[in-house]
Each structure stands twice: as structure tokens, then as C-alpha cells.
Design an enzyme around this catalytic site. Structure first.
Site, mmCIF file in Angstrom:
data_model
loop_
_atom_site.group_PDB
_atom_site.id
_atom_site.type_symbol
_atom_site.label_atom_id
_atom_site.label_comp_id
_atom_site.label_asym_id
_atom_site.label_seq_id
_atom_site.Cartn_x
_atom_site.Cartn_y
_atom_site.Cartn_z
ATOM 1 N N ARG A 234 0.845 -1.181 0.000
ATOM 2 C CA ARG A 234 0.000 0.000 0.000
ATOM 3 C C ARG A 234 0.887 1.240 0.000
ATOM 4 O O ARG A 234 1.903 1.290 0.704
ATOM 5 C CB ARG A 234 -0.928 0.028 1.226
ATOM 6 C CG ARG A 234 -2.055 -0.978 1.191
ATOM 7 C CD ARG A 234 -3.066 -0.664 0.093
ATOM 8 N NE ARG A 234 -4.221 -1.548 0.114
ATOM 9 C CZ ARG A 234 -4.310 -2.700 -0.536
ATOM 10 N NH1 ARG A 234 -3.278 -3.111 -1.267
ATOM 11 N NH2 ARG A 234 -5.403 -3.431 -0.473
ATOM 12 N N GLU A 262 -3.526 7.480 -5.765
ATOM 13 C CA GLU A 262 -3.905 6.805 -7.013
ATOM 14 C C GLU A 262 -5.422 6.793 -7.189
ATOM 15 O O GLU A 262 -6.173 6.774 -6.207
ATOM 16 C CB GLU A 262 -3.370 5.375 -7.029
ATOM 17 C CG GLU A 262 -3.945 4.470 -5.965
ATOM 18 C CD GLU A 262 -3.298 3.089 -5.965
ATOM 19 O OE1 GLU A 262 -4.046 2.102 -5.993
ATOM 20 O OE2 GLU A 262 -2.050 3.006 -5.941
ATOM 21 N N HIS A 285 -1.242 -0.563 -9.932
ATOM 22 C CA HIS A 285 -1.906 -1.356 -8.891
ATOM 23 C C HIS A 285 -2.561 -2.610 -9.484
ATOM 24 O O HIS A 285 -3.756 -2.847 -9.333
ATOM 25 C CB HIS A 285 -2.945 -0.513 -8.154
ATOM 26 C CG HIS A 285 -3.229 -1.028 -6.770
ATOM 27 N ND1 HIS A 285 -3.639 -0.220 -5.738
ATOM 28 C CD2 HIS A 285 -3.158 -2.278 -6.242
ATOM 29 C CE1 HIS A 285 -3.819 -0.942 -4.646
ATOM 30 N NE2 HIS A 285 -3.533 -2.195 -4.930
#
Length: 403
Positions: A234, A262, A285
Site C-alpha cells: 500500500r 492513485e 496497482h
């Protein structure tokens, strides 16, 4: 049982839920106010999400029907768990199902940093043959991989690194010398020890209050000049400003799958000062985004719904302690506010109906504002009793299940 899936989800998972007898709605573009509206209109018993954020307003909109939120993945920082706890709503995850996928990407990024694959491809696409420049790789064999956090993902990554001839040093609060030895690792006493000893550092921590900003300027100060840094966990675990400063000052090579600020959607504009640094590469991601991982996650989500629908303990709950199931003829499951007199009123009504209680367990959700009591009875209560329980002050819902 109605299930709302507010994210992309495998077709096999949808079919599995329908096979359980669930009424399934799939709306992958829900977010923000549209999610709140959809939950309020659909009134699902179960909400399933991947990266979609589930705020308190969405949980409130689902009451009294919404009883379970499933994060189709391992983390749950996109769900307002305290708000769910206050309302007696289970939050469950699908841990371990994407470990191989994330480990594969992490090692791919490690190799890409060493061989500067992204820069090489970019040069070729711009008509440049730069063999001399890109022939200066250091190689991974004999290098040291440092792991911050030792769980299923980092364990899978360690196996891949060891297959390439890398040695592994790791730090975790729970890691012992014996466990490290069994995994072929060396246990470090502190994160700084990992930073100082490693040619490549890879971060694998869950995001919570204790880990937010955990990888800070002091950690980067301890890293070797020119070392590689990879984060597939993360973004908030890493101090972005400290990472940017260290990338410039210590010429770190950086690969990220998670980024500050993001977008929550699968497509959109994104900019970051980190992206523009010459030694930084990354992906959007996508760590868990393999067919294998998503199929496994979908299967686990179906299993969780199946257990919940059958009246059994909900697997992988993150906001409640586990309770022990006991044999009985019938079970009353009552979600209620954690207020004085609620249980007394419930038990008084049961006693007045002359029902025998075999066993009772009352578990409080995080925050001490809501609870769920499971009462094992020797026979099924009458419909009149059930309705009277539902009418009691501070009672959210009453479910009757024959055992």
C-alpha cells in the site's frame, strides 16, 4: 438473499453465488454517491467489492438488510470498518488468494529494475539502439533481498528470489529465528538492519494505524546507495516525500505498484512527481490482477457467502472475535445496539415464552457500539415472539435458523 457486487468480479464467482440461490446484481462502475444510491435501492444482504471504497454512508444506506461486506482481496483499508462495526455488519476478506500473483509481479519489478527493462523498451520505441548503456546490469545472483513484513506474499517472493540465487533477510514483528530458518531466511532485529544489508528491499505490510508512514526517512537513510526499492503493498505505508528525496540523493532504483493518491477507478488521469524521476518505474496497482488470482478470490468470496447464508460462522471476519458454534434445535441471531437493557429485554421475552436457552454468546463489534448475540434454543420460537423481538428498542435485526 440479495448480493450486490460493486466492482469487477469473475463470472465463475457470479455463477457460484447464483448456484447458492442468491439474487446477484453486478454493477462494476459504482463509486461514491452512486454506490450509496445503489445500496439504498438494492438493499442487499451482502456487498462485495475489490477496490471500490465503502464509506459510512453506503453502510447506513444498506440498513437494516446489509449484514456482510466482503473485500475480494486481502486488505480492507477501502472499507470503513469502524462504521460497519457500529452497525453490526460483518467485514470479511479473502486472504492468501492473491499471494502468488503479487509475488510474481514483485519479482518481475525486481528483475526489471536490475536490467532496466522499462527504459530499454522506451528507447527502442523511440528508435534508439542503446546496447552500451543498458549492458551495465549488476545481476541478481548472489545479491540480498530484504523483506519488510513476512506473510504469504513475501514468503512466495522469497521462494522465487532464492531460485534465482538471492539470499533473503527479513523483518517482521512476529518472525522468530526458527521460523526464518525454516523459510531459508535470516531474521533481522529491526527494519533498519534489513535496509542496511539489502541490495533490494521489498515491502509487504498491511496498512493500519501502526504501519502508516512506517517506511520513513530514517529507513531510507539506512539503505545502500544505488539499491532497489519495491512496494506492492500500500502506498500509505511509505513516506512518499522521503522516498522521493532518497531516490534523488541516494540514486535508488524504485519500482511501485501502488502510488500516492492513485485513482480508485480502473481508468483515469494520474500524475505524481515520483513518476517523473528517471530511476522510477511502476505499474497501475495490478498486483492481484491475474486470472488465477481473481478466480481463487471469487471462489473464496462464494465460500464466505455460502457459510453466511447457511447460518454458520462467517470466515475471515476482520472486525469481530470468533465465536464457537454449539449444537441446538434452533439459533436466534440478533444484531443490536450495545445499550443497557437490550439483552435483558430479549431474554425476558424468551423466558416468558417458556423457551429453554442451551447456550448464548454475545460478541461486541469494534468500537463497543453494536453487538450480535447468538442464542441456542431447544425449539423454534413462534412467529409472534420473533416479531416482538424485532420490535424491541435498539434491535437491528432478528434471524431464526434451525440447526
Amino acid at each position: 438473499m440479495r448480493v450486490l457486487i460493486a466492482d469487477a468480479f469473475e463470472a465463475s464467482g457470479v455463477a457460484g453465488l447464483e448456484a447458492l440461490g442468491c439474487d446477484v446484481t453486478v454493477s462494476p462502475k459504482l463509486a461514491g454517491e452512486t454506490l450509496v444510491e445503489a445500496v439504498g435501492q438494492e438493499r442487499p444482504a451482502v456487498l462485495i467489492v475489490r477496490s471500490t471504497k465503502v464509506p459510512e454512508a453506503a453502510l447506513q444506506a444498506g440498513l437494516p438488510n446489509l449484514r456482510l461486506v466482503i473485500r475480494a482481496g486481502a486488505g480492507y483499508d477501502n472499507i470503513d470498518v469502524p462504521a460497519a462495526s457500529r452497525r453490526g455488519i460483518y467485514v470479511a476478506t479473502c486472504p492468501g488468494q492473491n499471494s502468488v500473483a503479487v509475488a510474481e509481479l514483485a519479482f518481475g519489478l525486481i528483475a526489471a529494475l536490475d536490467r532496466r527493462i522499462a527504459d530499454n523498451v522506451d528507447a527502442l520505441r523511440h528508435g534508439k539502439w542503446a546496447k552500451g548503456e543498458f549492458s551495465k546490469a549488476r545481476g541478481l545472483y548472489g545479491r540480498t533481498l530484504g523483506l519488510i513484513g513476512v506473510g504469504s506474499i513475501s514468503t512466495e517472493l522469497a521462494r522465487r528470489a532464492q531460485a534465482f540465487g538471492m539470499t533473503v533477510i527479513a523483518w517482521s514483528r512476529s518472525l522468530t529465528d526458527e521460523a526464518a530458518e525454516a523459510l531459508g531466511m535470516t531474521r533481522a532485529a529491526t527494519p533498519a538492519e534489513v535496509a542496511a544489508a539489502s541490495d533490494v528491499v521489498s515491502v509487504h505490510l498491511a496498512l493500519n494505524d501502526a504501519t502508516r508512514g512506517f517506511v520513513d526517512a530514517a529507513f531510507f537513510d539506512a539503505m545502500r546507495e544505488g539499491a532497489s526499492f519495491v512496494n506492492t503493498s500500500r502506498a500509505e505505508i511509505v513516506d512518499a516525500a522521503a522516498l522521493e528525496a532518497a531516490t534523488v540523493a541516494k540514486k535508488l532504483r524504485v519500482a511501485l505498484d501502488v502510488w500516492p493518491g492513485e485513482p480508485s477507478a480502473s481508468a483515469g488521469e494520474y500524475s505524481s512527481s515520483l513518476v517523473n524521476l528517471p530511476n522510477v518505474i511502476g505499474t497501475a496497482h495490478i498486483g492481484a490482477s491475474t486470472d488465477q488470482a481473481q478466480q481463487a478470490i471469487a471462489a473464496e468470496a462464494v465460500r464466505i457467502v455460502g457459510e453466511f447464508k447457511g447460518g454458520f460462522e462467517v470466515p475471515n471476519v476482520v472486525n469481530m472475535t470468533r465465536e464457537r458454534a454449539t449444537p441446538a434445535a434452533c439459533r436466534l441471531t440478533i444484531r443490536h445496539a450495545n445499550a443497557t437493557g437490550v439483552l435483558a429485554a430479549v431474554l425476558g421475552a424468551i423466558d416468558e415464552a417458556r423457551l429453554e436457552v442451551h447456550e448464548m454468546a454475545n460478541n461486541v463489534f469494534d468500537g463497543d457500539e453494536a453487538a450480535i448475540v447468538k442464542i441456542e434454543l431447544h425449539q423454534r420460537p413462534s412467529d409472534e415472539l420473533v416479531e416482538s423481538l424485532r420490535a424491541l428498542d435498539h434491535v437491528f435485526s432478528v434471524i431464526v435458523r434451525e440447526l
